[in-house]
Design a protein around this motif. Structure first.
Motif, PDB file in Angstrom:
ATOM      1  N   LEU A  55       0.812  -1.210   0.000  1.00  0.00           N
ATOM      2  CA  LEU A  55       0.000   0.000   0.000  1.00  0.00           C
ATOM      3  C   LEU A  55       0.848   1.263   0.000  1.00  0.00           C
ATOM      4  N   TYR A  56       2.127   1.125   0.374  1.00  0.00           N
ATOM      5  CA  TYR A  56       3.003   2.292   0.502  1.00  0.00           C
ATOM      6  C   TYR A  56       4.317   2.048  -0.251  1.00  0.00           C
ATOM      7  N   PRO A  57       4.270   1.977  -1.563  1.00  0.00           N
ATOM      8  CA  PRO A  57       5.523   1.789  -2.317  1.00  0.00           C
ATOM      9  C   PRO A  57       6.415   3.015  -2.199  1.00  0.00           C
ATOM     10  N   SER A  58       7.725   2.770  -2.129  1.00  0.00           N
ATOM     11  CA  SER A  58       8.686   3.866  -2.041  1.00  0.00           C
ATOM     12  C   SER A  58       9.895   3.531  -2.894  1.00  0.00           C
ATOM     13  N   SER A  59      10.854   4.443  -2.927  1.00  0.00           N
ATOM     14  CA  SER A  59      12.043   4.247  -3.754  1.00  0.00           C
ATOM     15  C   SER A  59      12.962   3.157  -3.202  1.00  0.00           C
ATOM     16  N   ILE A  60      12.767   2.744  -1.952  1.00  0.00           N
ATOM     17  CA  ILE A  60      13.620   1.709  -1.357  1.00  0.00           C
ATOM     18  C   ILE A  60      12.813   0.494  -0.910  1.00  0.00           C
ATOM     19  N   SER A  61      11.591   0.363  -1.381  1.00  0.00           N
ATOM     20  CA  SER A  61      10.752  -0.777  -0.968  1.00  0.00           C
ATOM     21  C   SER A  61      11.390  -2.099  -1.378  1.00  0.00           C
ATOM     22  N   PRO A  62      11.408  -3.095  -0.467  1.00  0.00           N
ATOM     23  CA  PRO A  62      11.949  -4.404  -0.830  1.00  0.00           C
ATOM     24  C   PRO A  62      10.859  -5.340  -1.331  1.00  0.00           C
ATOM     25  N   GLN A  63      11.290  -6.424  -1.949  1.00  0.00           N
ATOM     26  CA  GLN A  63      10.370  -7.487  -2.351  1.00  0.00           C
ATOM     27  C   GLN A  63       9.946  -8.244  -1.093  1.00  0.00           C
ATOM     28  N   PRO A  64       8.640  -8.205  -0.713  1.00  0.00           N
ATOM     29  CA  PRO A  64       8.224  -8.810   0.555  1.00  0.00           C
ATOM     30  C   PRO A  64       8.558 -10.296   0.680  1.00  0.00           C
ATOM     31  N   SER A  65       8.450 -11.045  -0.405  1.00  0.00           N
ATOM     32  CA  SER A  65       8.722 -12.485  -0.321  1.00  0.00           C
ATOM     33  C   SER A  65      10.195 -12.754   0.014  1.00  0.00           C
ATOM     34  N   MET A  66      11.090 -11.935  -0.514  1.00  0.00           N
ATOM     35  CA  MET A  66      12.514 -12.123  -0.225  1.00  0.00           C
ATOM     36  C   MET A  66      12.838 -11.757   1.221  1.00  0.00           C
ATOM     37  N   ILE A  67      12.177 -10.729   1.742  1.00  0.00           N
ATOM     38  CA  ILE A  67      12.375 -10.370   3.151  1.00  0.00           C
ATOM     39  C   ILE A  67      11.813 -11.459   4.054  1.00  0.00           C
ATOM     40  N   THR A  68      10.718 -12.093   3.643  1.00  0.00           N
ATOM     41  CA  THR A  68      10.162 -13.205   4.426  1.00  0.00           C
ATOM     42  C   THR A  68      11.155 -14.357   4.502  1.00  0.00           C
ATOM     43  N   ILE A  69      11.769 -14.698   3.378  1.00  0.00           N
ATOM     44  CA  ILE A  69      12.790 -15.763   3.370  1.00  0.00           C
ATOM     45  C   ILE A  69      13.959 -15.384   4.264  1.00  0.00           C
ATOM     46  N   TYR A  70      14.357 -14.136   4.216  1.00  0.00           N
ATOM     47  CA  TYR A  70      15.473 -13.650   5.044  1.00  0.00           C
ATOM     48  C   TYR A  70      15.145 -13.800   6.531  1.00  0.00           C
ATOM     49  N   ILE A  71      13.927 -13.425   6.920  1.00  0.00           N
ATOM     50  CA  ILE A  71      13.527 -13.521   8.331  1.00  0.00           C
ATOM     51  C   ILE A  71      13.454 -14.974   8.771  1.00  0.00           C
ATOM     52  N   VAL A  72      12.953 -15.855   7.902  1.00  0.00           N
ATOM     53  CA  VAL A  72      12.910 -17.288   8.240  1.00  0.00           C
ATOM     54  C   VAL A  72      14.324 -17.820   8.464  1.00  0.00           C
ATOM     55  N   ALA A  73      15.280 -17.384   7.646  1.00  0.00           N
ATOM     56  CA  ALA A  73      16.671 -17.806   7.835  1.00  0.00           C
ATOM     57  C   ALA A  73      17.210 -17.335   9.189  1.00  0.00           C
ATOM     58  N   ILE A  74      16.847 -16.117   9.588  1.00  0.00           N
ATOM     59  CA  ILE A  74      17.262 -15.623  10.907  1.00  0.00           C
ATOM     60  C   ILE A  74      16.651 -16.476  12.008  1.00  0.00           C
ATOM     61  N   TYR A  75      15.398 -16.856  11.842  1.00  0.00           N
ATOM     62  CA  TYR A  75      14.748 -17.712  12.845  1.00  0.00           C
ATOM     63  C   TYR A  75      15.468 -19.061  12.968  1.00  0.00           C
ATOM     64  N   ILE A  76      15.840 -19.642  11.841  1.00  0.00           N
ATOM     65  CA  ILE A  76      16.541 -20.934  11.880  1.00  0.00           C
ATOM     66  C   ILE A  76      17.869 -20.795  12.609  1.00  0.00           C
ATOM     67  N   LEU A  77      18.607 -19.728  12.316  1.00  0.00           N
ATOM     68  CA  LEU A  77      19.876 -19.496  13.010  1.00  0.00           C
ATOM     69  C   LEU A  77      19.655 -19.243  14.494  1.00  0.00           C
TER      70      LEU A  77
END
Length: 313
Positions: A55-77
């Motif tokens: 709902l709030y796109p910006s010039s530095i918005s990330p791809q949400p699915s990639m950030i989700t994968i990143y957070i899951v990796a942090i959880y595993i670690l």
């Protein structure tokens, strides 16, 4: 009540032991709360975390699915971190967890959970404040951890489950979450139905990604940090895979996606050559004949004075 125990709770060893027990209970609990909150806000609620981001796109918005994968990796670690926290018998590792990253990591999990709630409620000012607190906690954890427990390849489990999750966790608010929330709070976004306004906040976004990635490339080159290299490259990729993006921001994140691993490889090669030069070193030549003592030929000892009276009495 602690004063009634038949032990001296003021003794440093006892205090460290009690602190370790608290961490062994509170850290897994905080991780469970963090996981449960984010999974609920991501997969159950509607609108979810990804919907709010779109709902709030910006010039530095990330791809949400990639950030989700990143957070899951942090959880595993972090699961490995909790296992190491409970079962490790290394005094140095325990000291690092107690005096270094233990409490900041535990508090960071709680802050992350509250952030997810504020994001769902679209309370972006509160979200930005919470992410600022998260950034300070994780920065403190990383600095203190480097002081009390320097990473070494001789202890791969501690490298993988103490240092790696703390550094990867730090890059999440530093590289994308805090700036993105701040941009939304300051109104540097555009409507999802007006992609022609994607240059709003263009130069602000360019400065943010440039500064963050220059910092990352310095850390990678100086410390030869594999974790930081992978995490920084992944965050860059998450930004340029979501379009549209202003040209300066898009070009910057694409370039740094390539530069991060390049800097790591160059730093490793430079360290290898430098270490090889140190091992070989300059060749020490024997002294010249002119410099031999008492004018004696090279390779012969000079004549020694003899006390005749000491020999003959």
């Amino acid at each position: 009540m602690m004063e009634d125990l038949p032990i001296d709770t003021n003794h440093p060893a006892v205090r460290e032991y009690l602190a370790l027990i608290r961490l062994q209970v509170l850290t897994p609990l905080s991780l469970l709360v963090n996981i449960a909150t984010l999974m609920t806000c991501r997969f159950i609620l509607n609108p979810n975390l990804e919907d709010i981001s779109k709902l709030y796109p910006s010039s530095i918005s990330p791809q949400p699915s990639m950030i989700t994968i990143y957070i899951v990796a942090i959880y595993i670690l972090q699961v490995g971190y909790c296992v190491l926290l409970v079962f490790s018998r290394d005094p140095e590792a325990k000291r690092a967890l107690i005096k270094g990253c233990g409490y900041p990591i535990m508090l960071s999990n709680w802050v992350m959970g509250f952030w997810a709630i504020s994001w769902i409620l679209q309370a972006f000012l509160i979200s930005t404040i919470l992410l600022g607190v998260l950034l300070v906690l994780l920065l403190y954890a990383n600095v203190v951890l480097l002081i009390y427990h320097v990473p070494t390849t001789k202890k791969p489990l501690e490298l993988a489950f103490i240092h790696a999750p703390v550094r990867a966790f730090l890059l999440l608010p530093l590289g994308v979450m805090f700036p993105f929330s701040l941009f939304i709070t300051l109104g540097k976004t555009w409507s999802p139905g007006e992609p022609q306004h994607y240059d709003r906040g263009m130069w602000s976004g360019f400065i943010v990604v440039l500064v963050v990635n220059i910092l990352s490339i310095l850390v990678i080159a100086i410390r030869r940090d594999f974790v930081w290299c992978i995490a920084a490259s992944w965050i860059c990729a998450s930004q340029w895979t979501l379009k549209p993006k202003p040209y300066p921001v898009m070009l910057t994140v694409i370039v740094f996606t390539v530069l991060h691993p390049t800097a790591l490889v160059a730093s490793i090669i430079w360290g290898w050559f430098r270490g090889r030069t140190r091992r070989t070193g300059p060749i020490a030549l024997p002294p010249d004949e002119e410099t031999a003592p008492n004018g004696a030929p090279h390779g012969e000892r000079p004549a020694r004075e003899v006390d005749a009276e000491a020999i003959w009495g």
